[in-house]
Design a protein around this motif. Structure first.
Motif, PDB file in Angstrom:
ATOM      1  N   PRO A 210       0.811  -1.225   0.000  1.00  0.00           N
ATOM      2  CA  PRO A 210       0.000   0.000   0.000  1.00  0.00           C
ATOM      3  C   PRO A 210       0.837   1.265   0.000  1.00  0.00           C
ATOM      4  CG  PRO A 210      -0.085  -1.108   2.138  1.00  0.00           C
ATOM      5  CD  PRO A 210       0.551  -2.057   1.180  1.00  0.00           C
ATOM      6  N   ASP A 211       2.031   1.208   0.590  1.00  0.00           N
ATOM      7  CA  ASP A 211       2.918   2.376   0.614  1.00  0.00           C
ATOM      8  C   ASP A 211       3.952   2.328  -0.507  1.00  0.00           C
ATOM      9  OD1 ASP A 211       1.622   3.259   2.892  1.00  0.00           O
ATOM     10  OD2 ASP A 211       3.003   2.210   4.230  1.00  0.00           O
ATOM     11  N   HIS A 212       3.807   1.313  -1.383  1.00  0.00           N
ATOM     12  CA  HIS A 212       4.765   1.081  -2.470  1.00  0.00           C
ATOM     13  C   HIS A 212       6.157   0.798  -1.902  1.00  0.00           C
ATOM     14  CE1 HIS A 212       1.717   2.162  -5.374  1.00  0.00           C
ATOM     15  NE2 HIS A 212       1.425   3.212  -4.622  1.00  0.00           N
ATOM     16  N   GLN A 213       7.004   0.264  -2.752  1.00  0.00           N
ATOM     17  CA  GLN A 213       8.358  -0.087  -2.325  1.00  0.00           C
ATOM     18  C   GLN A 213       9.342   1.001  -2.725  1.00  0.00           C
ATOM     19  OE1 GLN A 213       8.392  -4.273  -4.008  1.00  0.00           O
ATOM     20  NE2 GLN A 213       9.372  -4.642  -2.048  1.00  0.00           N
ATOM     21  N   ASP A 214      10.397   1.085  -1.973  1.00  0.00           N
ATOM     22  CA  ASP A 214      11.441   2.072  -2.253  1.00  0.00           C
ATOM     23  C   ASP A 214      12.783   1.431  -1.957  1.00  0.00           C
ATOM     24  OD1 ASP A 214      12.896   4.328  -2.776  1.00  0.00           O
ATOM     25  OD2 ASP A 214      12.460   5.300  -0.859  1.00  0.00           O
TER      26      ASP A 214
ATOM     27  N   ASP B  78      11.094  -4.232   2.351  1.00  0.00           N
ATOM     28  CA  ASP B  78       9.984  -4.122   3.294  1.00  0.00           C
ATOM     29  C   ASP B  78       9.687  -5.453   3.975  1.00  0.00           C
ATOM     30  OD1 ASP B  78       8.447  -1.372   2.293  1.00  0.00           O
ATOM     31  OD2 ASP B  78       9.350  -2.487   0.641  1.00  0.00           O
TER      32      ASP B  78
ATOM     33  N   GLN C  32       0.113  -4.919   7.917  1.00  0.00           N
ATOM     34  CA  GLN C  32       1.168  -3.985   8.291  1.00  0.00           C
ATOM     35  C   GLN C  32       2.301  -4.069   7.283  1.00  0.00           C
ATOM     36  OE1 GLN C  32       2.752  -4.757  12.201  1.00  0.00           O
ATOM     37  NE2 GLN C  32       4.026  -2.923  12.248  1.00  0.00           N
ATOM     38  N   GLN C  33       2.840  -2.936   6.910  1.00  0.00           N
ATOM     39  CA  GLN C  33       4.041  -2.844   6.082  1.00  0.00           C
ATOM     40  C   GLN C  33       5.032  -1.947   6.803  1.00  0.00           C
ATOM     41  OE1 GLN C  33       3.433  -1.103   2.197  1.00  0.00           O
ATOM     42  NE2 GLN C  33       5.611  -1.082   1.692  1.00  0.00           N
TER      43      GLN C  33
ATOM     44  N   ARG D 281       9.574  -0.925   7.566  1.00  0.00           N
ATOM     45  CA  ARG D 281      10.933  -0.903   7.051  1.00  0.00           C
ATOM     46  C   ARG D 281      11.926  -0.697   8.190  1.00  0.00           C
ATOM     47  NH1 ARG D 281       9.519   3.148   2.013  1.00  0.00           N
ATOM     48  NH2 ARG D 281       8.277   1.632   0.852  1.00  0.00           N
TER      49      ARG D 281
END
Length: 450
Positions: A224-228, A254, A270-271, A273
């Protein structure tokens, strides 16, 4: 379940005192010195002994025929290999016998078994889906499925193409249907098999009575927060706990906690880092009652020497999370404290719970750092209780060591990349209750309550 090939192509305090033994023979008493010889001799803690060793054998013993992951069913162990897979009879764990070997080249051939089916992960574009394909043409990658009803003569059944192939896979059984979560890195611009974007996992449905009809049925986006991350998108590894309706996904940059009540439509709980300490979120392990999750960091992708005094103990390590009120909270870290040489690739890799009722104990592979047994019952104060390791392979500088180390029905089985299959026994008051636990089968990425 390793990222080392991707790179090739593109803490705790000190452990117990050790004793040496022959790399090929059963243990003998030796020095209490915790150092290592450079000739490959085995060293163990005093509570661990090597009871069997089976070297790789033709046709799966070439320079790049690396042993990979392990699965178990009844009296059999299944060992993946870049060249195919091997089935061992482990009815007597001290005398494993080769039952059959299947030549079916691909990276990295992670393996799992369910009933009469064996599933292999293919993370390499090849000319076609069959075992006679080659890597000269880059048209296909994904899952291969075999019939293992006759362990002496496994039969290829079918294959399923998946985007960016299958680095690892996770089984979620549901009656007569076997769902398989496919984890893979990507994307690769201009690729036929791995087009952008790639912020997904894929769900393959395998009808157990008609496995030829296997197909991809969903490609859920779980970020949902996309990956970086500069390394890759997608997931490296997912561990499912179907009884708890939970899964934990290690997705390169993540960690993701999933509700898998509907296995085709996993929901993100939950996501999170840890950019300070984690480089590559590699794998996840629940404790038995699903109140904790271990996430491992494969710093350097498995090819670097990170088990040394120059690397912080929170990097290339395990992060211990407590699961409270549906949310994961980090409590501590564990990393082997035994100093490894600069020529030894070493980082946290594949492991499993040791089924000790009321305790949280794990065995884990660390490549050339060997095999570590550690206790995380106290999440904030994990400790190593036993180990097994060799000196540098081939004088050092090569990718080598234990890829996977799992506990199954009283013994630890280690799939060594170069050396073959090791069988270990731990004799310790903490782990002795596990010897009474018997499992009919074991696929590490599909946890069951013991």
């Amino acid at each position: 379940m390793c990222a080392v090939l991707l790179l090739a192509a593109a803490c705790s305090g000190g452990g117990p005192a050790g004793e040496r033994q022959s790399a090929r023979d059963t243990p003998r008493a030796g020095s209490s010195d915790a150092g290592k010889n450079a000739d490959g001799d085995v060293m163990t803690s005093k509570n661990v002994r090597q009871v069997a060793h089976v070297p790789r054998a033709a046709p799966l013993d070439g320079d790049m025929d690396w042993n990979t992951d392990l699965a178990f069913q009844g009296d059999y162990a299944f060992v993946g290999n870049f060249g195919g897979f091997t089935i061992y009879d482990i009815s007597d764990p001290k005398q494993p016998k080769t039952v059959s070997q299947v030549s079916c080249p691909a990276q990295q051939n992670d393996v799992s078994v369910h009933g009469d089916l064996l599933v292999l992960s293919v993370d390499e574009p090849r000319s076609g889906e069959g075992c006679d394909s080659n890597a000269d043409v880059r048209d296909w990658e994904g899952l291969r499925i075999f019939d293992i009803s006759d362990k002496k003569s496994p039969k290829y059944v079918t294959a399923v193409r998946t985007d960016c192939g299958s680095h690892t896979h996770t089984m979620v059984p549901a009656g007569e249907t076997l769902y398989v979560y496919v984890s893979s890195p990507g994307p690769e611009p201009d690729s036929k098999t791995c087009p952008p974007p790639h912020e997904i996992i894929q769900v393959v449905e395998i009808p157990t009575k008609s496995p030829k009809d296997a197909k991809v049925v969903a490609s859920p986006e779980i970020f949902p927060d996309h990956q970086d991350t500069d390394f890759a998108a997608g997931c490296h590894d997912i561990t499912a706990y179907p009884e708890k309706k939970l899964a934990a996904a290690a997705c390169f940059g993540d960690g993701v906690l999933l509700d898998i009540s509907d296995p085709v439509r996993p929901k993100v709980l939950q996501q999170f880092r840890d950019t300070e300490n984690f480089e590559i979120w590699h794998s996840a392990t629940f404790n038995n009652d699903a109140t904790k999750v271990i996430f491992s960091d494969e710093l350097g992708g498995g090819s670097q020497a990170t088990c040394d005094s120059r690397t912080p103990r929170t990097k290339g390590a395990n992060a211990i999370y407590d699961l409270k009120d549906g949310k994961l909270e980090r409590r501590g870290y564990f990393k082997i404290g035994r100093e490894q040489q600069e020529v030894e690739n070493c980082v946290a890799h594949n492991g499993s719970l040791i089924p000790v009722p009321g305790k949280d104990v794990m065995v884990q592979a660390w490549y050339q750092g060997g095999v570590s047994v550690w206790d995380f019952t106290d999440s904030a104060k994990p400790r190593e209780i036993g180990f097994f390791e060799r000196g540098p392979y081939g004088g050092g500088g090569d990718i080598a060591g234990s890829w996977s180390a799992y506990y199954y029905n009283g013994y630890i089985y280690s799939s060594d990349i170069r050396e073959g299959l090791d069988v270990l026994e731990i004799d310790d008051p903490l782990t002795d209750p596990a010897k009474k636990v018997r499992m009919p089968d074991f696929n590490v990425q599909t946890q069951k309550t013991y």
